[in-house]
Design a protein around this motif. Sequence first.
Motif, mmCIF file in Angstrom:
data_model
loop_
_atom_site.group_PDB
_atom_site.id
_atom_site.type_symbol
_atom_site.label_atom_id
_atom_site.label_comp_id
_atom_site.label_asym_id
_atom_site.label_seq_id
_atom_site.Cartn_x
_atom_site.Cartn_y
_atom_site.Cartn_z
ATOM 1 N N PHE A 59 -14.106 -14.760 -20.466
ATOM 2 C CA PHE A 59 -13.896 -13.488 -19.784
ATOM 3 C C PHE A 59 -14.736 -13.415 -18.515
ATOM 4 N N GLY A 60 -15.970 -13.924 -18.571
ATOM 5 C CA GLY A 60 -16.824 -13.890 -17.398
ATOM 6 C C GLY A 60 -16.241 -14.662 -16.229
ATOM 7 N N LYS A 61 -15.604 -15.797 -16.501
ATOM 8 C CA LYS A 61 -14.972 -16.566 -15.424
ATOM 9 C C LYS A 61 -13.833 -15.770 -14.790
ATOM 10 N N TRP A 62 -13.010 -15.151 -15.638
ATOM 11 C CA TRP A 62 -11.910 -14.359 -15.092
ATOM 12 C C TRP A 62 -12.454 -13.169 -14.314
ATOM 13 N N ARG A 63 -13.476 -12.531 -14.835
ATOM 14 C CA ARG A 63 -14.071 -11.381 -14.155
ATOM 15 C C ARG A 63 -14.615 -11.778 -12.782
ATOM 16 N N GLY A 64 -15.289 -12.903 -12.712
ATOM 17 C CA GLY A 64 -15.803 -13.360 -11.430
ATOM 18 C C GLY A 64 -14.699 -13.613 -10.417
ATOM 19 N N THR A 65 -13.597 -14.206 -10.889
ATOM 20 C CA THR A 65 -12.460 -14.455 -9.997
ATOM 21 C C THR A 65 -11.874 -13.154 -9.475
ATOM 22 N N VAL A 66 -11.754 -12.158 -10.351
ATOM 23 C CA VAL A 66 -11.203 -10.866 -9.944
ATOM 24 C C VAL A 66 -12.107 -10.189 -8.921
ATOM 25 N N LEU A 67 -13.407 -10.211 -9.169
ATOM 26 C CA LEU A 67 -14.334 -9.549 -8.244
ATOM 27 C C LEU A 67 -14.340 -10.239 -6.884
ATOM 28 N N ARG A 68 -14.240 -11.550 -6.884
ATOM 29 C CA ARG A 68 -14.150 -12.249 -5.595
ATOM 30 C C ARG A 68 -12.873 -11.864 -4.872
ATOM 31 N N ARG A 69 -11.801 -11.699 -5.659
ATOM 32 C CA ARG A 69 -10.518 -11.301 -5.068
ATOM 33 C C ARG A 69 -10.627 -9.913 -4.436
ATOM 34 N N PHE A 70 -11.245 -8.986 -5.140
ATOM 35 C CA PHE A 70 -11.404 -7.638 -4.593
ATOM 36 C C PHE A 70 -12.411 -7.620 -3.442
ATOM 37 N N GLY A 71 -13.330 -8.558 -3.448
ATOM 38 C CA GLY A 71 -14.279 -8.638 -2.356
ATOM 39 C C GLY A 71 -13.653 -9.051 -1.041
ATOM 40 N N ASP A 72 -12.454 -9.621 -1.098
ATOM 41 C CA ASP A 72 -11.754 -10.050 0.117
ATOM 42 C C ASP A 72 -11.005 -8.914 0.807
ATOM 43 N N ILE A 73 -10.979 -7.723 0.196
ATOM 44 C CA ILE A 73 -10.285 -6.584 0.814
ATOM 45 C C ILE A 73 -11.012 -6.184 2.097
ATOM 46 N N THR A 74 -10.262 -6.033 3.151
ATOM 47 C CA THR A 74 -10.826 -5.596 4.429
ATOM 48 C C THR A 74 -10.137 -4.319 4.889
ATOM 49 N N ILE A 75 -10.912 -3.467 5.525
ATOM 50 C CA ILE A 75 -10.401 -2.221 6.097
ATOM 51 C C ILE A 75 -10.720 -2.239 7.606
ATOM 52 N N LYS A 76 -9.714 -2.211 8.425
ATOM 53 C CA LYS A 76 -9.888 -2.290 9.873
ATOM 54 C C LYS A 76 -9.689 -0.909 10.501
ATOM 55 N N ASN A 77 -10.514 -0.659 11.522
ATOM 56 C CA ASN A 77 -10.398 0.580 12.307
ATOM 57 C C ASN A 77 -10.474 1.838 11.432
ATOM 58 N N GLY A 78 -11.290 1.789 10.406
ATOM 59 C CA GLY A 78 -11.471 2.961 9.564
ATOM 60 C C GLY A 78 -10.436 3.131 8.475
ATOM 61 N N GLY A 79 -9.296 2.435 8.593
ATOM 62 C CA GLY A 79 -8.274 2.513 7.565
ATOM 63 C C GLY A 79 -7.503 3.812 7.577
ATOM 64 N N ASN A 80 -6.724 4.024 6.530
ATOM 65 C CA ASN A 80 -5.868 5.203 6.395
ATOM 66 C C ASN A 80 -6.379 6.045 5.237
ATOM 67 N N GLY A 81 -7.004 7.191 5.588
ATOM 68 C CA GLY A 81 -7.536 8.056 4.543
ATOM 69 C C GLY A 81 -6.517 9.019 3.986
ATOM 70 N N GLY A 82 -5.370 9.157 4.673
ATOM 71 C CA GLY A 82 -4.344 10.083 4.221
ATOM 72 C C GLY A 82 -3.314 9.410 3.341
ATOM 73 N N ASN A 83 -2.112 10.012 3.319
ATOM 74 C CA ASN A 83 -1.054 9.459 2.493
ATOM 75 C C ASN A 83 -0.445 8.249 3.169
ATOM 76 N N VAL A 84 0.307 7.461 2.401
ATOM 77 C CA VAL A 84 0.931 6.260 2.930
ATOM 78 C C VAL A 84 2.182 6.621 3.710
ATOM 79 N N THR A 85 2.618 5.687 4.531
ATOM 80 C CA THR A 85 3.788 5.922 5.369
ATOM 81 C C THR A 85 4.995 5.203 4.826
ATOM 82 N N ASN A 86 6.149 5.621 5.276
ATOM 83 C CA ASN A 86 7.407 5.018 4.837
ATOM 84 C C ASN A 86 7.659 3.749 5.634
ATOM 85 N N GLN A 87 7.945 2.667 4.910
ATOM 86 C CA GLN A 87 8.195 1.394 5.551
ATOM 87 C C GLN A 87 9.675 1.156 5.809
ATOM 88 N N GLY A 88 10.497 2.182 5.603
ATOM 89 C CA GLY A 88 11.934 2.026 5.847
ATOM 90 C C GLY A 88 12.663 1.624 4.599
#
Length: 709
Positions: A128-157
């Motif tokens: 479980f620890g190995k899987w947990r480490g992989t997941v946390l590294r995966r979430f650590g790769d999330i980036t937010i540029k220019n402050g991101g979107n704090g409101g609701n999501v937009t329609n992609q068509g």
Amino acid sequence: MGRRDHRPPPKRGDLDLSALMNVEQKNQLHQLINVILESMQKNVRDIFDNMGNGRDDEKEDDCESQKEIAKPLIEPTPVPAVLTAASANGFLKIPKSIEEATNLLKKDESEILTSSLNELKRDALTNFGKWRGTVLRRFGDITIKNGGNGGNVTNQGPHQQQGGSSRRTGAVRGRPTRPSGGDVPVDESNAALIRLYPPSPTPLVGLPKEKRALILHSVLLMLLGLENYSTYSRILLLNLASSMHIPMHVLAADELRVANGLAQVIKGISAEEIAARRAEEGKLARRYKVPPASTTNITTFGVNGGLAAPLASLGIGTVFGGLGFGAAAAAGLLGTMAESTVVVGTLFGLYGARATGKMADSYAKDVQDFGLPPLHGSLDKDYTDSKDVPAEDRRLRFVLCIAGWLAKPEDIVKPWLSLKDQSEAYALRWEIDALMKMSHALSTVFRSAAWTAAKKEIVGRTVFQCLEQNYWPIDLLQFSKVIDNPWSVGMVRADKAGLTIADAIVNKIQGERGITLIGFSLGARIIYSCLMSLAEKRIFGVVENVVLMGAPCPTDLRSWAAMKSVVTGRLVNVYSKNDYLLGFLSRSSCYLYGVAGLSSVSGIHGVENLNVSDTVTGHLQYQYHVGSILKSLGWEDLNRNQIVQEQQSLAMLEEEEKRLDQSRTEREAREALARMDLNKGARKTKAEKDQEKPNDGKKKAGGGGKQNK
């Protein structure tokens, strides 16, 4: 996912979720994920640390004899008969050196078994620890540029649906489908979700429902980016859905939609390409001595320069009909899953495992009539190779259902039709001739006058009192030769079939997906044997949920701790204290260790018990209660209409039994009346003869007097 899974981690890249959240929301999500992962790890640890706690506080009204039968923890653990002496108790090992043998001899049996469980605990936590480490590294790769979107999501068509690719058009277009009239109501499923996975507090619950649904969708894609859909991943998603107040049907519909989308991108792969890929994997495995799955990062054959556009056209990356992020962000979350059809094919079992057809042939040598007929979908034959499964029938979850006795061949599939098609569900066909002989023997006894009389005679005793005192009516014991041999044969073959299923799971018959096991009677025995084998082989993160109904297996703590260690989700024991037939069949076995189908299993963290004594009054009734039992457990994928049909079939069966009992009672009354008339006539004849005897004496006496004169 198990001990044999040595694949390198998928390649990493930035995961741009600027269109979905801002930095604060990202931190809140990361904190929530950490809390859930810590809770999941604690659950693994508690299986062993809290073993035995709660046994004295069990609030069941079991008889005192049952408590006396329960043995101390130092007693040896019963194991399937087909397991070798080297693997007795699930984990004992043959000493490999004089020093090791000497160390073992210095310990008593309890110390050896405790050491074995400690090793199992260590391996489970490490996995479980190995899987947990992989997941946390995966979430650590999330980036937010220019402050991101704090409101609701937009329609992609709007997203166009590929023609006829799914049986649920709304699911493919990105719109979660609410349960239809035949499904379990939403309120019931949500209550079950909260009860099973208590929500963790998070500010994310204040976000709009569309944004919360899209966060859950993005986490699903990120976990699939690990190149599998392990049971750890799904339990994480269920906890996340509960914490963010997202209904269970939203997650189920999301899984269905993603599965359909991924299945479409491998729909056109030819059989020649699959065979060539498997041949290459076999060569690499033999050359480098590594599992075939370790080569799935090599994007050969199926590579088409990126699958982002086809996946986006199927609604991947959006929810509620188009709200979401762009195709590039969705592809980044999926990682190699969006770059290679080889990785997608491995998920569904096309690659990375032994050819399923060859596996089925080899298993048929060990288990007669071995086969996996589908419960739903358009596949009109047994599951022998994943490439034969139609794209619209592929799912992210795999379910195997096992019947324990057969009145007719149709009973292989019929008891499980209450399960709906949100999972890729199959039934196990095994030992048809032996099961039908056993079923006929059990039915003969169950419908006999001796069984009816026996129930009346033992009505004042519990099943465990009958077992402990070895008290069974003479008329019933005369039937033992009818059922003991078929039952014993069935038990041995069930243990063997369990080892076969365990081997199939190790060889990834389900692909890189989790598997759920459900069974009753000897089918539950198969699952018991399978889980003990998986625990011995340290295969973690593969089995999601397990339901055992009327299981003829022991209730000792060590066996259930071992079983729970390889079951990530729910491990449920369904029992009936009124199952006298199972008690009678268990009288010659090691009932001193308990019988799971007759009592609760307490003292193991995470093991659930369901007492169905009020509804299941006989061992042969379980197949008519499958749907209602799963409904009581809060199962998420059920057809209520089929459950109603089961209840109607059960009512007809009970009515037939009542007529049989009534006719038997009337026949016995007539026979008793006839015996009374016969006895009365016999007494009358005797009285007449007695009256004639004095007259005869007088005649003789009178005749003698004349003669003397």
